[in-house]
Motif scaffolding. Sequence first.
Motif, short mmCIF file in Angstrom:
data_model
loop_
_atom_site.label_atom_id
_atom_site.label_comp_id
_atom_site.label_asym_id
_atom_site.label_seq_id
_atom_site.Cartn_x
_atom_site.Cartn_y
_atom_site.Cartn_z
N VAL A 274 43.10 32.50 34.91
CA VAL A 274 42.84 33.06 36.23
C VAL A 274 43.32 32.11 37.32
CG1 VAL A 274 41.03 33.78 37.84
CG2 VAL A 274 40.88 34.44 35.44
N LYS A 275 43.04 30.82 37.16
CA LYS A 275 43.42 29.83 38.17
C LYS A 275 44.93 29.63 38.22
CE LYS A 275 38.97 27.56 37.69
NZ LYS A 275 38.20 26.38 37.23
N LEU A 277 47.16 31.89 37.41
CA LEU A 277 47.73 33.10 38.01
C LEU A 277 47.69 33.02 39.53
CD1 LEU A 277 48.87 35.97 37.72
CD2 LEU A 277 46.50 36.80 37.66
N ARG A 278 46.61 32.51 40.07
CA ARG A 278 46.50 32.39 41.53
C ARG A 278 47.56 31.44 42.08
NH1 ARG A 278 43.61 33.00 46.06
NH2 ARG A 278 43.53 31.24 47.50
N VAL A 279 47.77 30.34 41.37
CA VAL A 279 48.78 29.38 41.80
C VAL A 279 50.16 30.03 41.81
CG1 VAL A 279 49.99 27.24 41.18
CG2 VAL A 279 47.50 27.34 41.05
N GLN A 281 50.87 33.24 42.05
CA GLN A 281 50.94 34.32 43.03
C GLN A 281 51.04 33.79 44.46
OE1 GLN A 281 47.36 36.47 42.02
NE2 GLN A 281 48.48 38.03 40.88
N GLU A 282 50.26 32.75 44.76
CA GLU A 282 50.17 32.26 46.14
C GLU A 282 51.09 31.08 46.42
OE1 GLU A 282 48.42 34.02 48.12
OE2 GLU A 282 47.48 35.27 46.58
N ASP A 320 48.34 40.34 33.41
CA ASP A 320 49.03 40.07 34.66
C ASP A 320 49.70 38.70 34.64
OD1 ASP A 320 46.56 38.86 34.61
OD2 ASP A 320 45.85 39.69 36.51
N ARG A 324 53.77 37.77 34.79
CA ARG A 324 54.21 36.81 35.80
C ARG A 324 55.06 35.72 35.15
NH1 ARG A 324 54.44 36.33 41.34
NH2 ARG A 324 52.58 37.63 41.39
#
Length: 494
Positions: A274-275, A277-279, A281-282, A320, A324
Amino acid sequence: MSGQATVLVVDDEIRSLESLKRVLSEEFEVICAKDAGEARRVLESEIVHAILCDQRMQHETGVDFLKHVREVWPDPVRMIISGYSDSEDIIAGINEAGIYQYIAKPWHPDKLLDSVRGAVQLFRLQKETETAGIDMKLTPERVKRVVTEKRGAAQQLFDFDRIVHAPDSPLRDVIELGRRAADFDISVLITGESGTGKELLARAIHYGSSRSAKAFVVENCGALPDELLESELFGCKKGAFTGAYQDRIGLFEVADGGTIFLDEIGETSPAFQVKLLRVLQESEIRPLGAQRVRKVDVRVVAATNRDLEAEVRAGRFRRDLYYRLAAFPLHMPALRERPMDIPLIARRVLDEVSKAYGRAVHGIAPDALSRMQCYDWPGNVRELQNEIQRMVVLADNGQLEDRDLSPRIRSSGAPITLRNGHGNGHHNGHGNGHSVGATLKTQIEALERLMITEALDRHGGNISRVAGELGLSRVGLRNKLGRYDLRKGVSRDG
């Protein structure tokens, strides 16, 4: 565009502080502090790349403050700015506080920006040398020179052309796809068994890309628990968790502008996924214990020996995140699927190991090579490399012999032997001339190689005579000589 570096400006004159911030904010994230106490509180909660400090402040001089910073927070590059040219201050700053540069007031905006750019570049280069295993105290000029030299050497060493394979190897198409992926800023997922060379391909992609002048950093995601993996990749502040004894710059930040290789990505936990994926994406990270996020510009190449699509179906890997990472998937075939590459790889490894060990071992006996091609190599290229190292140690007569092979390889299947050009092989008492565990294609290739080898011996390497005996054209024979790495047995008049 690379992520902005953070610069801490310390000055007890408000107008001076505002002027410095106005100029530096064009390129950097600027944090201001009106005195040394406030600056210390910033350093306790934020990752800082460079510090620009006024020398003459009310309660503490800039040199005294930076001397303390050097002891507690050694990573930021330290600079003094002052309107006084006191030689003792300058000497003390250099010797005691490790000052990178002394900037005189009044300063020029362009020169100030150049100085801070240089400090930030030095910070990043020092972090890159740490991840590259360079453990030495270097001057800024030497740091830049070492990193430039290492990048140049790596670019030559990890070129696509140095990935050893035969013309008809299934690896050829993988390498061609890798070349195409290198030209575009796209995430790559490399799959394949352990030891097939996934990291080698990842390095070739980086050094073949427009990011080659920046860092290539590696992290094995399966080797650390979540908390340590987060601190390695995203960074942390001192005291953020048990064992965080100092500030740590994360590998994503070290790789800013370059490439990060996340090996064994399939071993990560759902919580860490989860962490990550955020990196992705953002394009930003937040070090553990820090309050601010940091923008990063990093290309991600991931690798795994798992079937990630099956892991997604089983719910063990986020769908997801998979999509990615796998924008451009590549698969490295196992060594048993490309026996035609074994002679070429074995020869390359032999040359390197013989030189490293100082041994005059220059060849591999045909029967030993044939047996190598009949073995499954569950450890792939890494296992082959280890085997060659062992054989070089044991070799007695200038070449690797069948008797030098490990028992597991010798017992896996006897090499096909020929007499007078006719198959008359045996295997552990069986008269059928095959090797247990070897595919039909492997046996045919081993037989073909040995027939050509014996014909070359009989005719002294004469191409025309060997081609005539084997019923091949000269061009066809030359292609096979290249395929089986037999050109050294060819005479000039052939």
